[in-house]
Write a protein that holds these residues in place. Sequence first.
Motif, PDB file in Angstrom:
ATOM      1  N   PHE A 112       0.836  -1.199   0.000  1.00 54.67           N
ATOM      2  CA  PHE A 112       0.000   0.000   0.000  1.00 54.67           C
ATOM      3  C   PHE A 112       0.873   1.253   0.000  1.00 54.67           C
ATOM      4  O   PHE A 112       0.630   2.192  -0.769  1.00 54.67           O
ATOM      5  N   GLU A 113       1.894   1.259   0.856  1.00 51.40           N
ATOM      6  CA  GLU A 113       2.801   2.411   0.918  1.00 51.40           C
ATOM      7  C   GLU A 113       3.532   2.597  -0.409  1.00 51.40           C
ATOM      8  O   GLU A 113       3.696   3.719  -0.885  1.00 51.40           O
ATOM      9  N   TYR A 114       3.972   1.488  -1.009  1.00 50.54           N
ATOM     10  CA  TYR A 114       4.652   1.562  -2.295  1.00 50.54           C
ATOM     11  C   TYR A 114       3.704   2.110  -3.365  1.00 50.54           C
ATOM     12  O   TYR A 114       4.086   2.965  -4.168  1.00 50.54           O
ATOM     13  N   SER A 115       2.468   1.613  -3.376  1.00 46.22           N
ATOM     14  CA  SER A 115       1.471   2.099  -4.344  1.00 46.22           C
ATOM     15  C   SER A 115       1.200   3.585  -4.146  1.00 46.22           C
ATOM     16  O   SER A 115       1.056   4.332  -5.115  1.00 46.22           O
ATOM     17  N   LYS A 116       1.133   3.994  -2.887  1.00 46.65           N
ATOM     18  CA  LYS A 116       0.899   5.404  -2.571  1.00 46.65           C
ATOM     19  C   LYS A 116       2.057   6.252  -3.100  1.00 46.65           C
ATOM     20  O   LYS A 116       1.839   7.282  -3.744  1.00 46.65           O
ATOM     21  N   THR A 117       3.291   5.807  -2.843  1.00 43.00           N
ATOM     22  CA  THR A 117       4.477   6.518  -3.333  1.00 43.00           C
ATOM     23  C   THR A 117       4.481   6.534  -4.856  1.00 43.00           C
ATOM     24  O   THR A 117       4.806   7.554  -5.470  1.00 43.00           O
ATOM     25  N   LEU A 118       4.113   5.412  -5.456  1.00 43.26           N
ATOM     26  CA  LEU A 118       4.074   5.307  -6.914  1.00 43.26           C
ATOM     27  C   LEU A 118       3.063   6.299  -7.496  1.00 43.26           C
ATOM     28  O   LEU A 118       3.360   6.975  -8.492  1.00 43.26           O
ATOM     29  N   ARG A 119       1.897   6.405  -6.877  1.00 46.49           N
ATOM     30  CA  ARG A 119       0.887   7.375  -7.349  1.00 46.49           C
ATOM     31  C   ARG A 119       1.415   8.803  -7.238  1.00 46.49           C
ATOM     32  O   ARG A 119       1.206   9.627  -8.126  1.00 46.49           O
ATOM     33  N   ILE A 120       2.094   9.099  -6.138  1.00 49.71           N
ATOM     34  CA  ILE A 120       2.663  10.445  -5.959  1.00 49.71           C
ATOM     35  C   ILE A 120       3.687  10.720  -7.047  1.00 49.71           C
ATOM     36  O   ILE A 120       3.684  11.794  -7.668  1.00 49.71           O
ATOM     37  N   LYS A 121       4.563   9.748  -7.308  1.00 46.30           N
ATOM     38  CA  LYS A 121       5.581   9.920  -8.354  1.00 46.30           C
ATOM     39  C   LYS A 121       4.934  10.062  -9.729  1.00 46.30           C
ATOM     40  O   LYS A 121       5.386  10.888 -10.542  1.00 46.30           O
ATOM     41  N   GLU A 122       3.892   9.295  -9.994  1.00 48.66           N
ATOM     42  CA  GLU A 122       3.194   9.414 -11.281  1.00 48.66           C
ATOM     43  C   GLU A 122       2.568  10.799 -11.431  1.00 48.66           C
ATOM     44  O   GLU A 122       2.587  11.385 -12.517  1.00 48.66           O
ATOM     45  N   ASP A 123       2.010  11.326 -10.342  1.00 46.41           N
ATOM     46  CA  ASP A 123       1.458  12.692 -10.380  1.00 46.41           C
ATOM     47  C   ASP A 123       2.565  13.711 -10.663  1.00 46.41           C
ATOM     48  O   ASP A 123       2.371  14.652 -11.452  1.00 46.41           O
ATOM     49  N   GLU A 124       3.723  13.537 -10.027  1.00 54.56           N
ATOM     50  CA  GLU A 124       4.849  14.432 -10.277  1.00 54.56           C
ATOM     51  C   GLU A 124       5.291  14.341 -11.737  1.00 54.56           C
ATOM     52  O   GLU A 124       5.584  15.364 -12.374  1.00 54.56           O
ATOM     53  N   ILE A 125       5.335  13.113 -12.262  1.00 50.69           N
ATOM     54  CA  ILE A 125       5.740  12.927 -13.669  1.00 50.69           C
ATOM     55  C   ILE A 125       4.751  13.608 -14.598  1.00 50.69           C
ATOM     56  O   ILE A 125       5.144  14.291 -15.554  1.00 50.69           O
ATOM     57  N   ARG A 126       3.445  13.460 -14.319  1.00 47.69           N
ATOM     58  CA  ARG A 126       2.424  14.120 -15.149  1.00 47.69           C
ATOM     59  C   ARG A 126       2.589  15.638 -15.113  1.00 47.69           C
ATOM     60  O   ARG A 126       2.522  16.318 -16.140  1.00 47.69           O
ATOM     61  N   THR A 127       2.817  16.180 -13.913  1.00 47.68           N
ATOM     62  CA  THR A 127       2.994  17.626 -13.767  1.00 47.68           C
ATOM     63  C   THR A 127       4.235  18.093 -14.529  1.00 47.68           C
ATOM     64  O   THR A 127       4.185  19.076 -15.278  1.00 47.68           O
ATOM     65  N   LEU A 128       5.342  17.376 -14.348  1.00 51.75           N
ATOM     66  CA  LEU A 128       6.577  17.752 -15.031  1.00 51.75           C
ATOM     67  C   LEU A 128       6.466  17.579 -16.540  1.00 51.75           C
ATOM     68  O   LEU A 128       7.020  18.383 -17.303  1.00 51.75           O
ATOM     69  N   THR A 129       5.742  16.559 -16.986  1.00 54.06           N
ATOM     70  CA  THR A 129       5.539  16.352 -18.425  1.00 54.06           C
ATOM     71  C   THR A 129       4.748  17.511 -19.017  1.00 54.06           C
ATOM     72  O   THR A 129       5.086  18.030 -20.092  1.00 54.06           O
ATOM     73  N   GLY A 130       3.705  17.950 -18.320  1.00 56.17           N
ATOM     74  CA  GLY A 130       2.926  19.104 -18.771  1.00 56.17           C
ATOM     75  C   GLY A 130       3.779  20.356 -18.840  1.00 56.17           C
ATOM     76  O   GLY A 130       3.712  21.127 -19.809  1.00 56.17           O
ATOM     77  N   PHE A 131       4.583  20.578 -17.818  1.00 52.47           N
ATOM     78  CA  PHE A 131       5.475  21.738 -17.789  1.00 52.47           C
ATOM     79  C   PHE A 131       6.486  21.666 -18.940  1.00 52.47           C
ATOM     80  O   PHE A 131       6.744  22.660 -19.621  1.00 52.47           O
ATOM     81  N   ASN A 132       7.034  20.465 -19.176  1.00 55.11           N
ATOM     82  CA  ASN A 132       7.988  20.254 -20.258  1.00 55.11           C
ATOM     83  C   ASN A 132       7.343  20.534 -21.622  1.00 55.11           C
ATOM     84  O   ASN A 132       7.952  21.150 -22.496  1.00 55.11           O
ATOM     85  N   LEU A 133       6.093  20.091 -21.794  1.00 53.69           N
ATOM     86  CA  LEU A 133       5.399  20.348 -23.065  1.00 53.69           C
ATOM     87  C   LEU A 133       5.190  21.841 -23.287  1.00 53.69           C
ATOM     88  O   LEU A 133       5.348  22.343 -24.413  1.00 53.69           O
ATOM     89  N   LYS A 134       4.862  22.574 -22.228  1.00 56.27           N
ATOM     90  CA  LYS A 134       4.703  24.028 -22.359  1.00 56.27           C
ATOM     91  C   LYS A 134       6.011  24.679 -22.787  1.00 56.27           C
ATOM     92  O   LYS A 134       6.035  25.546 -23.666  1.00 56.27           O
ATOM     93  N   LEU A 135       7.104  24.252 -22.150  1.00 56.55           N
ATOM     94  CA  LEU A 135       8.412  24.795 -22.514  1.00 56.55           C
ATOM     95  C   LEU A 135       8.773  24.455 -23.964  1.00 56.55           C
ATOM     96  O   LEU A 135       9.294  25.309 -24.702  1.00 56.55           O
ATOM     97  N   GLN A 136       8.485  23.251 -24.385  1.00 56.60           N
ATOM     98  CA  GLN A 136       8.782  22.845 -25.762  1.00 56.60           C
ATOM     99  C   GLN A 136       7.941  23.654 -26.758  1.00 56.60           C
ATOM    100  O   GLN A 136       8.425  24.055 -27.820  1.00 56.60           O
ATOM    101  N   ASN A 137       6.682  23.885 -26.415  1.00 58.31           N
ATOM    102  CA  ASN A 137       5.802  24.671 -27.291  1.00 58.31           C
ATOM    103  C   ASN A 137       6.307  26.117 -27.409  1.00 58.31           C
ATOM    104  O   ASN A 137       6.306  26.700 -28.498  1.00 58.31           O
ATOM    105  N   ARG A 138       6.741  26.688 -26.278  1.00 59.15           N
ATOM    106  CA  ARG A 138       7.298  28.041 -26.330  1.00 59.15           C
ATOM    107  C   ARG A 138       8.566  28.078 -27.195  1.00 59.15           C
ATOM    108  O   ARG A 138       8.766  28.994 -27.993  1.00 59.15           O
ATOM    109  N   GLN A 139       9.404  27.101 -27.000  1.00 52.20           N
ATOM    110  CA  GLN A 139      10.643  27.043 -27.773  1.00 52.20           C
ATOM    111  C   GLN A 139      10.334  26.890 -29.261  1.00 52.20           C
ATOM    112  O   GLN A 139      10.953  27.552 -30.095  1.00 52.20           O
ATOM    113  N   LEU A 140       9.366  26.057 -29.605  1.00 56.17           N
ATOM    114  CA  LEU A 140       8.987  25.860 -31.011  1.00 56.17           C
ATOM    115  C   LEU A 140       8.434  27.164 -31.592  1.00 56.17           C
ATOM    116  O   LEU A 140       8.768  27.552 -32.721  1.00 56.17           O
TER     117      LEU A 140
END
Length: 172
Positions: free
Chosen positions: A112-140
């Motif tokens: 359960f703790e591992y799954s909880k940590t995994l969900r948190i990391k997945e949320d961080e990855i989603r947030t960072l991916t969105g931020f990265n896409l915005k930066l890439q769009n600005r650069q383009l």
Amino acid sequence: MNYNFNELIDFNINQLNKTSVVYKLEFRGLDQKILCEEICLALFNKLVSESLIDEDYNGKIYLLSKALEIINYGGWIKYLTEAEKHTRVITEKNNIKESLEIKNLKLQNENFEYSKTLRIKEDEIRTLTGFNLKLQNRQLARYIFYSIFSFISGVLLTNLTHVLDLFRKLTQ
């Protein structure tokens, strides 16, 4: 006289199996002598509570099927020893089962703790991916803007003399 109750039970159920008529106050000790009334009543109550004997309406005592099974098994003392062993085995099995259940619960908790940590990391990855896409769009967008600006500047600068001539003719 000091009596071992389990030996008295063993002796008397064997005697009841051999004799045809025994009454409540006729239990015997290991020395074949009839026991005192107090001991007889205590022994009778113990035998009844263990479902080994019963009393008919005339006061005659008879063995129940459990007592006959115990006699055939080897006697009351052997029955108690085996019952005690069986109880120990059951207790050990229950202890092992409890231990395994505790380990299982710990593993479930860790999962359960591992799954909880995994969900948190997945949320961080989603947030960072969105931020990265915005930066890439600005650069383009900047890349396209600078490319168009450079192309137009290059065309104007290479043809500057022609552009100035055209501009003079238009303004005259």
